[in-house]
Write an enzyme that holds these catalytic residues in place. Structure first.
Site, PDB file in Angstrom:
ATOM      1  N   LEU A 125       0.898  -0.988  -0.079  1.00  0.00           N
ATOM      2  CA  LEU A 125      -0.043   0.157   0.122  1.00  0.00           C
ATOM      3  C   LEU A 125       0.866   1.159   0.059  1.00  0.00           C
ATOM      4  CD1 LEU A 125      -2.904   1.306   0.470  1.00  0.00           C
ATOM      5  CD2 LEU A 125      -2.492   1.127   2.839  1.00  0.00           C
ATOM      6  N   GLN A 336      16.708  -3.945  30.926  1.00  0.00           N
ATOM      7  CA  GLN A 336      17.039  -3.329  32.343  1.00  0.00           C
ATOM      8  C   GLN A 336      17.186  -4.250  33.291  1.00  0.00           C
ATOM      9  OE1 GLN A 336      17.620  -0.151  32.172  1.00  0.00           O
ATOM     10  NE2 GLN A 336      18.079   0.370  34.452  1.00  0.00           N
ATOM     11  N   GLU A 363       1.426  -1.263   9.863  1.00  0.00           N
ATOM     12  CA  GLU A 363      -0.347  -1.432   9.736  1.00  0.00           C
ATOM     13  C   GLU A 363      -0.740  -0.294  10.467  1.00  0.00           C
ATOM     14  OE1 GLU A 363      -1.616  -5.255   9.517  1.00  0.00           O
ATOM     15  OE2 GLU A 363       0.199  -6.014   8.992  1.00  0.00           O
TER      16      GLU A 363
HETATM   17  N1  CAA Z   1     -12.910  -0.059   6.508  1.00  0.00           N
HETATM   18  C1  CAA Z   1     -13.545   0.389   5.464  1.00  0.00           C
HETATM   19  N2  CAA Z   1     -13.536   1.557   4.809  1.00  0.00           N
HETATM   20  C2  CAA Z   1     -13.050   2.433   5.731  1.00  0.00           C
HETATM   21  C3  CAA Z   1     -12.298   2.342   6.649  1.00  0.00           C
HETATM   22  C4  CAA Z   1     -12.391   0.673   7.428  1.00  0.00           C
HETATM   23  N3  CAA Z   1     -11.476   0.474   8.320  1.00  0.00           N
HETATM   24  N4  CAA Z   1     -12.105   3.454   7.404  1.00  0.00           N
HETATM   25  C5  CAA Z   1     -12.465   4.224   6.475  1.00  0.00           C
HETATM   26  N5  CAA Z   1     -12.802   4.060   5.464  1.00  0.00           N
HETATM   27  C6  CAA Z   1     -13.582   4.229   4.403  1.00  0.00           C
HETATM   28  C7  CAA Z   1     -14.342   5.662   4.585  1.00  0.00           C
HETATM   29  O1  CAA Z   1     -15.691   5.393   5.023  1.00  0.00           O
HETATM   30  C8  CAA Z   1     -14.237   6.534   3.510  1.00  0.00           C
HETATM   31  O2  CAA Z   1     -15.348   6.043   2.554  1.00  0.00           O
HETATM   32  P1  CAA Z   1     -16.218   7.398   1.932  1.00  0.00           P
HETATM   33  O3  CAA Z   1     -15.580   8.253   1.284  1.00  0.00           O
HETATM   34  O4  CAA Z   1     -16.862   6.786   0.845  1.00  0.00           O
HETATM   35  O5  CAA Z   1     -16.892   7.845   2.985  1.00  0.00           O
HETATM   36  C9  CAA Z   1     -13.016   6.259   2.844  1.00  0.00           C
HETATM   37  O6  CAA Z   1     -12.686   4.794   3.357  1.00  0.00           O
HETATM   38  C10 CAA Z   1     -11.838   7.213   3.212  1.00  0.00           C
HETATM   39  O7  CAA Z   1     -11.773   7.474   4.828  1.00  0.00           O
HETATM   40  P2  CAA Z   1     -11.237   8.496   5.498  1.00  0.00           P
HETATM   41  O8  CAA Z   1     -11.505   9.620   4.822  1.00  0.00           O
HETATM   42  O9  CAA Z   1     -11.301   7.986   6.896  1.00  0.00           O
HETATM   43  O10 CAA Z   1      -9.550   8.261   4.971  1.00  0.00           O
HETATM   44  P3  CAA Z   1      -8.387   9.255   5.301  1.00  0.00           P
HETATM   45  O11 CAA Z   1      -7.668   9.591   4.144  1.00  0.00           O
HETATM   46  O12 CAA Z   1      -8.820  10.315   6.542  1.00  0.00           O
HETATM   47  O13 CAA Z   1      -7.515   8.015   6.129  1.00  0.00           O
HETATM   48  C11 CAA Z   1      -6.674   6.788   7.892  1.00  0.00           C
HETATM   49  C12 CAA Z   1      -7.798   7.407   7.371  1.00  0.00           C
HETATM   50  C13 CAA Z   1      -7.181   6.048   9.042  1.00  0.00           C
HETATM   51  C14 CAA Z   1      -5.642   7.592   8.544  1.00  0.00           C
HETATM   52  C15 CAA Z   1      -6.031   5.691   6.906  1.00  0.00           C
HETATM   53  O14 CAA Z   1      -5.362   6.289   5.800  1.00  0.00           O
HETATM   54  C16 CAA Z   1      -4.936   4.846   7.475  1.00  0.00           C
HETATM   55  O15 CAA Z   1      -5.241   3.821   8.154  1.00  0.00           O
HETATM   56  N6  CAA Z   1      -3.711   4.864   7.397  1.00  0.00           N
HETATM   57  C17 CAA Z   1      -2.627   4.184   8.045  1.00  0.00           C
HETATM   58  C18 CAA Z   1      -2.154   3.331   6.755  1.00  0.00           C
HETATM   59  C19 CAA Z   1      -1.724   2.046   7.179  1.00  0.00           C
HETATM   60  O16 CAA Z   1      -2.121   1.467   8.163  1.00  0.00           O
HETATM   61  N7  CAA Z   1      -0.618   1.566   6.564  1.00  0.00           N
HETATM   62  C20 CAA Z   1       0.023   0.199   6.675  1.00  0.00           C
HETATM   63  C21 CAA Z   1       0.740  -0.296   5.560  1.00  0.00           C
HETATM   64  S1  CAA Z   1       0.759  -1.923   5.126  1.00  0.00           S
HETATM   65  C22 CAA Z   1       1.901  -2.833   6.331  1.00  0.00           C
HETATM   66  O17 CAA Z   1       2.245  -1.932   7.294  1.00  0.00           O
HETATM   67  C23 CAA Z   1       1.852  -3.984   6.097  1.00  0.00           C
HETATM   68  C24 CAA Z   1       3.288  -4.559   6.744  1.00  0.00           C
HETATM   69  O18 CAA Z   1       4.269  -4.241   6.329  1.00  0.00           O
HETATM   70  C25 CAA Z   1       3.360  -5.444   7.870  1.00  0.00           C
END
Ligand code: CAA
Length: 381
Positions: A125, A336, A363
């Site tokens: 992602l 520690q 994540e």
């Molecule tokens: N499930 C389904 N849909 C969801 C949701 C969820 N949990 N959370 C939000 N949505 C939907 C919302 O309803 C919205 O849809 P609509 O526009 O139709 O209403 C859409 O998604 C966008 O939601 P937001 O406006 O809340 O989105 P945002 O841009 O403000 O971001 C955030 C929200 C929580 C900050 C999100 O971007 C986030 O979780 N960021 C962190 C990213 C992350 O976890 N990255 C991990 C990378 S993978 C990894 O790390 C794997 C590894 O190596 C181990």
């Protein structure tokens, strides 16, 4: 409310614990030092049914509920958090995503191999400019008859080098924010798909992390998962479950730190007594144990809600933020308690401290988990 484990859960725990002690523990320090991927052990974990635990048998999985999965994952992570993240990503992010959003042809072609452990999967992602702000991506896929052409760079991809297939999120339509993001599954060996160097990391060094490059990479339209434009919701919905996995990884590390601390405090003598007789050490051990139990309860609550098909986004975020804080604190306290020995690699506790840190970052950082919790409670996006 019954807090005891069922016969099946006890068996899962025993199997995972024995596997971890027999096959992961012996060379874990060596693999960490050499940043060596535990390929042979991951194959064995597939044979034990640990790589697609929550997937129905029909699709190659072990058909166990999320709590059962967490019980196994805690045991693996208590010994080797590198094997733990490989297991968590394959189960929570890859298999669970395909099971929930892929069509039957995709399940037949990909899920069966990934859930049975024949293949290993990755989830991609993030990009150089988009971590927490995950929808701010630049990678694109352009439709070309019955294909898409993917271009872009992704980064920090766990298992990116060793995987057989990756689920990648890219823009199929620009200018409409997250509504332009779509999910694809891309097989290793597809022309135009390659990976960068193995990143040299602070912790979880046995797992491989890298950049992925897509250069005019031609992928069949059959590899689009779900609908065009639905990718961001697929990613976030899947990450809710992923966060239960990373919380469990943190729990495993935190518990290992507690167990090692108890063992050492009862052996080590200073001032003519074992150090476990000193209040300063007892305080640490009591707090460590309480936070381990609290983490497990938060994790199992989120897992239960997930299994019941109820909303669990907030609960998964709470479990992750608390368990990862506990992992970091317990690992630090463990070092520690070990004092000078704790700082030495051969005692195997400095690794816990290095491995714990990532659980507060990937994540979704702890700050993002707090944002999710607050938004859910306050009802304001
Ligand atoms: N499930 C389904 N849909 C969801 C949701 C969820 N949990 N959370 C939000 N949505 C939907 C919302 O309803 C919205 O849809 P609509 O526009 O139709 O209403 C859409 O998604 C966008 O939601 P937001 O406006 O809340 O989105 P945002 O841009 O403000 O971001 C955030 C929200 C929580 C900050 C999100 O971007 C986030 O979780 N960021 C962190 C990213 C992350 O976890 N990255 C991990 C990378 S993978 C990894 O790390 C794997 C590894 O190596 C181990």
């Amino acid at each position: 409310m019954d807090f005891s484990y069922t016969e099946e859960q006890l068996l899962i725990q025993k199997t995972a614990r024995e596997f971890a002690l027999d096959h992961l523990a012996p060379c874990v320090i060596n693999r960490d030092e050499k940043a060596e991927f535990p390929a042979e052990q991951i194959k064995m974990m597939g044979e034990l049914g640990f790589m697609g635990m929550m997937i129905p048998e029909k699709w190659g999985g072990a058909e166990i509920d999320t709590i059962g999965y967490c019980i196994a994952l805690e045991e693996i992570n208590a010994v080797d958090a590198s094997a733990g993240v490989i297991m968590s990503v394959n189960n929570s992010l890859v298999c669970q995503l395909l099971y929930t959003y892929a069509n039957d042809n995709q399940k037949e072609k990909y899920l069966k191999k990934l859930a049975s452990g024949e293949w290993l999967g990755a989830f991609s992602l993030s990009e150089p400019q988009s971590g927490s702000d995950a929808s701010n991506m630049l990678a694109v896929a352009k439709k070309d008859n019955d294909h898409y052409i993917i271009n872009g760079t992704k980064n920090w991809v766990s298992s990116g080098i060793s995987c057989d297939a990756v689920i990648v999120f890219v823009m199929t339509e620009k200018g409409i924010g997250h509504k332009g993001i779509s999910a694809f599954i891309v097989e290793k060996g597809t022309p135009g798909f390659s990976h960068g160097k193995k990143e040299n990391k602070l912790g979880i060094r046995g797992s491989d992390t890298c950049e992925l490059y897509f250069e005019e990479c031609k992928v069949s339209a059959e590899n689009l998962i779900g609908e065009e434009g639905n990718g961001f919701k697929i990613a976030l919905g899947t990450l809710d479950g992923g966060r239960i996995g990373i919380a469990t990884q943190a729990l495993g590390i935190a518990r290992a730190a507690l167990d090692r601390s108890i063992e050492y405090a009862n052996e080590r003598k200073q001032f003519g007594k074992t150090i476990s007789s000193f209040g300063a050490i007892q305080d640490k051990i009591a707090t460590m144990a309480t936070n381990v139990d609290a983490s497990r309860l938060l994790i199992h609550r989120a897992a239960k809600l997930k299994d019941e098909g109820k909303p669990y986004k907030k609960e998964a975020a709470m479990a992750k933020v608390f368990a990862s804080q506990t992992a970091m604190q317990n690992a630090t306290d463990c070092v520690q308690i070990f004092g000078g020995y704790g700082y030495m690699q051969e005692y195997g506790v400095e690794r816990l401290m290095r491995d714990a840190k990532i659980t507060q970052i990937y994540e979704g950082t702890s700050e993002i988990q707090q944002l999710i919790i607050a938004r859910t409670l306050l009802g304001n996006k």
